[in-house]
Design a protein around this motif. Structure first.
Motif, mmCIF file in Angstrom:
data_model
loop_
_atom_site.group_PDB
_atom_site.id
_atom_site.type_symbol
_atom_site.label_atom_id
_atom_site.label_comp_id
_atom_site.label_asym_id
_atom_site.label_seq_id
_atom_site.Cartn_x
_atom_site.Cartn_y
_atom_site.Cartn_z
ATOM 1 N N UNK A 47 8.756 -3.371 -98.480
ATOM 2 C CA UNK A 47 8.740 -2.273 -97.341
ATOM 3 C C UNK A 47 7.379 -1.845 -96.694
ATOM 4 N N UNK A 48 6.234 -2.883 -97.569
ATOM 5 C CA UNK A 48 5.017 -2.377 -97.194
ATOM 6 C C UNK A 48 4.659 -2.610 -95.765
ATOM 7 N N UNK A 49 4.186 -1.376 -94.874
ATOM 8 C CA UNK A 49 3.869 -1.168 -93.564
ATOM 9 C C UNK A 49 4.856 -1.197 -92.890
ATOM 10 N N UNK A 50 6.076 -1.233 -92.843
ATOM 11 C CA UNK A 50 7.390 -0.975 -92.223
ATOM 12 C C UNK A 50 7.286 0.120 -91.357
ATOM 13 N N UNK A 122 -3.160 0.172 -81.340
ATOM 14 C CA UNK A 122 -2.579 -0.934 -81.779
ATOM 15 C C UNK A 122 -1.871 -0.470 -83.387
ATOM 16 N N UNK A 123 -2.453 0.463 -84.003
ATOM 17 C CA UNK A 123 -1.961 0.969 -85.146
ATOM 18 C C UNK A 123 -1.767 2.330 -85.031
ATOM 19 N N UNK A 187 4.010 2.952 -99.099
ATOM 20 C CA UNK A 187 4.269 1.466 -98.854
ATOM 21 C C UNK A 187 3.131 1.200 -97.852
ATOM 22 N N UNK A 188 1.923 1.295 -98.003
ATOM 23 C CA UNK A 188 0.895 1.083 -96.887
ATOM 24 C C UNK A 188 -0.192 0.167 -97.329
ATOM 25 N N UNK A 259 -1.530 -14.274 -86.306
ATOM 26 C CA UNK A 259 -0.778 -14.201 -87.612
ATOM 27 C C UNK A 259 -0.012 -13.050 -87.598
ATOM 28 N N UNK A 260 1.219 -13.258 -87.929
ATOM 29 C CA UNK A 260 2.214 -11.968 -88.010
ATOM 30 C C UNK A 260 1.668 -11.079 -89.009
ATOM 31 N N UNK A 261 1.544 -10.027 -88.539
ATOM 32 C CA UNK A 261 1.089 -8.872 -89.328
ATOM 33 C C UNK A 261 1.805 -8.290 -90.684
ATOM 34 N N UNK A 262 3.339 -8.452 -90.176
ATOM 35 C CA UNK A 262 4.357 -8.361 -90.961
ATOM 36 C C UNK A 262 4.215 -9.167 -92.511
#
Length: 791
Positions: A47-50, A122-123, A187-188, A259-262
């Motif tokens: 779940x990192x960055x979700x 963006x973030x 989860x970051x 490139x997808x960040x996820x």
């Protein structure tokens, strides 16, 4: 009332055989605790960055498949594709030492980013105070995390307040706290304390020169695509972007993509501004946790069914009294439920005790409160339900399908189907154990291989520290003083740390009259840098007193081959001055990056006598001499640079940090292997109980007819040997495939030797025989009269 009677009956049954009940609860507790912690870790990784809003619309901007960009490249995309209104570039702040001063207090900032004004658009991290989206719109603005805010300002709102910025390259700058963001969750992949507005560093001349150069590609770019745009539409615009503003020598190097960040956390480890995980490693750990849970459940089933002969009469009575098959399953399942619940409470207690160890092992910072959050409670309930289903329903079905008169008369005999199922479960346990033991042998072998690998440079007995402007201005004084310390053999300087260089250049090269562009890892070094580290010059010469003025270059062997340089006298980097940019030497390749990746092209410039990192080679033979040497160096340092203390590190420790995730994985597999061995042994105990009960009469008959104890032991143990061999045949290809995939993470890797798997099988066999031999010996030594009378 009926429920209370069932509970009373269950506790009576559990109390009849306290040893088996204790073993059952122990096995379930171990399995539940281990799997619970493992699943929590896997959930965190997956779940990192979700937590980032609309994370699926964020992409990393790449150029020719690389993540290194110049500021001009990012600005080109911003200008030429106005539909992308949220694009940012950032980097880890290059200052190795950063302090924020508030009144008379100094606060060290360990992790700082430098970013443009769009970073928090963006973030969109959660704000505590202020508006992060507009917080970096001007020079001398700083956004900090809640933790840093509380450390400096306590609980008050710091927005609008000022701190004094003192860093290695810029001092005495007042910074306004423009926003405070919430601390990052577990989860970051982001891990910073503060973000500084890019414009602040415009006061540093060399910073501006580097930033303006198209070939200085030291930044990372990110894009948030608008809701009405698709990735394909943006890629189409990027492929047809106008290059009119791009210098002619750079145009051929422009090929933007997304490139997808996820996917970055697992699939783009070269993006070092973020933390990363390994997808295969997480999958292996997750599967291992699942297998541990299954082993615990299998042990329970084997242990319960091994007591079948003792339970048959009580089950028969229940059926005679009108209890149907559903009633029997209900009683057995409730019995399982009670033991699983007891194990669950013990597991929660153990989890709290093991939490510090677990955090250390996984580089996490879990607190007990996180374990009682909704998602983790749901996970725990799911695990408990699965365990009850396996440990309750399966034994219940086994016990309930017989007729009551056969149960009461004890005329069931041995059922081939039941034995086959039980044997299959035991074989599964052996497969897991052999696979895990094989894996830990491979992981340890790879670890030893990495430690023994010749890196091409000397890293032992070397410490390093970051310099600053005061050190630079007084370098001659520093050098003279260092030469007087007997504990120091030599010293040198470089622009960044040898094994942690993130400088990447794109330059034009002229080779035999042909012009073309090259890309390489760039590092500025002192003239004695290569001799200090024992790096051999393979061709040409090293730097001299004129090398800095003439901007000379030295390349490694990989660069020579990649750039197609046959004779260094015919090669030079493009420069307006024909006397500058010559390639004067080729050094032997050495690993300046982790052994996960092959050696890249590297280029070196001469920085003169001082640069940003000082290395000291020590000759101390004991800790007392080492401390004395360091004390002398610190005294000299503090006289020259009182505002920036010497913060030294060991170079070999810095190198080992490249493998922190691998060491973490090794420890995790080691612990789970030990647990699987423990659970497998418990499973063997359960099956041994059953086998001995089934063969009591046969043992008695054989002993009456003169059979020796060794013959009895052979008869009892041969089946276990057969099962281990069968499991070995299945486990070896599984372990080989898994470990072969894991080794693909390394550019330099050991071989998968046959003896690893043979040794794993032998270890499992020895442990299995040692576990069952005690029960076998007891059965073999039993008085045959008692055995026949028992039957």
């Amino acid at each position: 009332m009926r429920f209370l009677k069932n509970i009373k009956l269950i506790f009576r049954n559990l109390g009849k055989n306290k040893t088996v009940t204790g073993l059952n609860i122990f096995g379930l507790t171990v399995g539940l605790t281990t799997s619970m912690l493992v699943f929590f870790y896997v959930m965190k990784e997956k779940s990192t960055d979700k937590f980032i809003p609309s994370v699926e619309k964020i992409y990393c901007l790449t150029n020719e498949g690389e993540i290194y960009l110049s500021q001009n490249m990012v600005n080109l995309v911003k200008e030429e594709i106005p539909e992308i209104d949220k694009i940012t570039y950032c980097s880890v702040d290059w200052s190795p030492q950063i302090f924020l001063d508030k009144e008379d207090q100094k606060f060290k900032v360990e992790k700082m980013l430098t970013a443009d004004s769009s970073f928090f658009r963006v973030f969109q991290f959660k704000a505590v105070w202020g508006n992060p989206a507009t917080a970096l719109n001007a020079s001398n603005k700083l956004v900090i995390t809640r933790s840093l805010s509380e450390k400096i300002f306590g609980t008050e709102n710091p927005v609008g307040k000022t701190v004094i910025y003192n860093a290695t390259y810029l001092q005495g700058e007042p910074l306004e706290i423009s926003a405070v963001i919430e601390d990052f969750p577990q989860a970051s992949s982001w891990d910073f304390e503060a973000v500084l507005s890019f414009q602040t560093n415009y006061k540093i001349d060399w910073y501006v020169r580097n930033m303006q150069h198209w070939g200085t590609q030291n930044y990372k770019g990110f894009v948030r695509i608008n809701e009405n745009l698709s990735q394909e539409q943006v890629l189409s615009k990027l492929s047809s972007i106008s290059l009119d503003k791009v210098p002619d020598d750079i145009k051929s190097d422009i090929k933007f993509s997304l490139y997808p960040y996820s996917n970055i956390y697992f699939d783009l480890p070269e993006l070092t501004i973020l933390k990363h995980g390994n997808r295969l490693t997480v999958s292996i750990i997750g599967i291992t946790g699942l297998l541990i849970l299954l082993l615990a459940c299998i042990n329970y089933v084997n242990m319960v069914t091994a007591q079948r002969e003792k339970r048959n009469k009580s089950i028969g009575l229940i059926k005679i009294m009108g209890g149907n098959r559903k009633k029997v399953i209900e009683i057995i399942t409730t019995e399982s439920f009670m033991q699983v619940i007891i194990a669950s409470f013990i597991s929660l207690f153990l989890a709290e005790i093991l939490l510090p160890t677990f955090n250390n092992l996984t580089s996490s910072s879990y607190t007990l409160s996180e374990f009682i959050s909704i998602k983790y409670i749901l996970l725990l309930l799911f695990i408990i339900i699965v365990m009850i289903a396996i440990t309750g329903i399966i034994p219940g079905m086994i016990f309930s399908k017989q007729s009551p008169h056969l149960l009461l008369k004890g005329q069931l005999g041995t059922r081939k189907g039941n034995n086959s199922s039980r044997n299959a479960l035991l074989i599964f346990q052996f497969i897991v154990t052999i696979a895990l033991i094989s894996s830990i042998f491979v992981i340890n072998k790879q670890g030893r291989f990495l430690q023994s690998q010749d890196l091409g440079f000397d890293k032992s007995s070397i410490i390093y520290a970051n310099t600053n402007n005061k050190i630079d201005k007084n370098v001659e004084t520093l050098k003279n003083e260092l030469q007087q310390i007997p504990g120091i053999d030599d010293f040198t300087f470089s622009q960044t740390v040898l094994v942690d260089n993130d400088q990447n250049w794109g330059r034009g090269i002229i080779n035999k009259g042909e012009n073309y562009d090259v890309h390489f890892s760039k590092l500025s070094v002192a003239p004695n840098f290569f001799s200090f580290f024992g790096i051999n010059i393979k061709e040409g010469r090293t730097f001299n007193e004129n090398s800095k003025k003439n901007k000379e270059y030295i390349f490694n062997q990989t660069a020579k081959k990649q750039f197609k340089i046959e004779n260094i006298e015919n090669a030079k980097l493009e420069s307006t001055n024909p006397h500058e940019g010559h390639v004067v030497g080729i050094i032997e390749d050495y690993n300046f990056e982790s052994l996960h990746v092959p050696i890249r092209a590297a280029g070196y410039m001469c920085s003169g006598e001082c640069d940003e990192v000082l290395y000291l080679k020590l000759n101390n033979s004991n800790i007392t001499d080492f401390n004395n040497t360091i004390h002398q160096v610190e005294n000299i340092w503090n006289k020259i640079s009182p505002d920036f203390p010497m913060e030294y590190q060991f170079l070999d420790k810095k190198w080992e940090a490249h493998y922190s995730k691998d060491n973490q994985f090794q420890k995790t597999i080691s612990y789970t292997t030990i647990i699987s061995l423990l659970l497998s042994c418990l499973g063997l105990v359960g099956l041994t109980f059953y086998v001995m009960e089934q063969k009591i009469k046969e043992i008695g008959v054989r002993k009456v007819n003169g059979a020796k104890i060794t013959e009895i032991l052979t008869m009892l143990n041969k089946d276990f040997i057969k099962w281990v061999v069968f499991a070995f045949v299945i486990a070896c290809p599984v372990a080989w495939f898994t470990m072969n995939k894991w080794l693909e993470n390394f550019a330099y890797k050991t071989e998968l030797s046959w003896w690893i798997f043979a040794l794993a099988g032998a270890v499992t066999l020895i442990i299995a025989l040692a576990t069952v031999s005690w029960q076998s010996w007891r059965a073999a030594n039993k008085n045959p009269v008692e055995a026949l009378r028992y039957e």
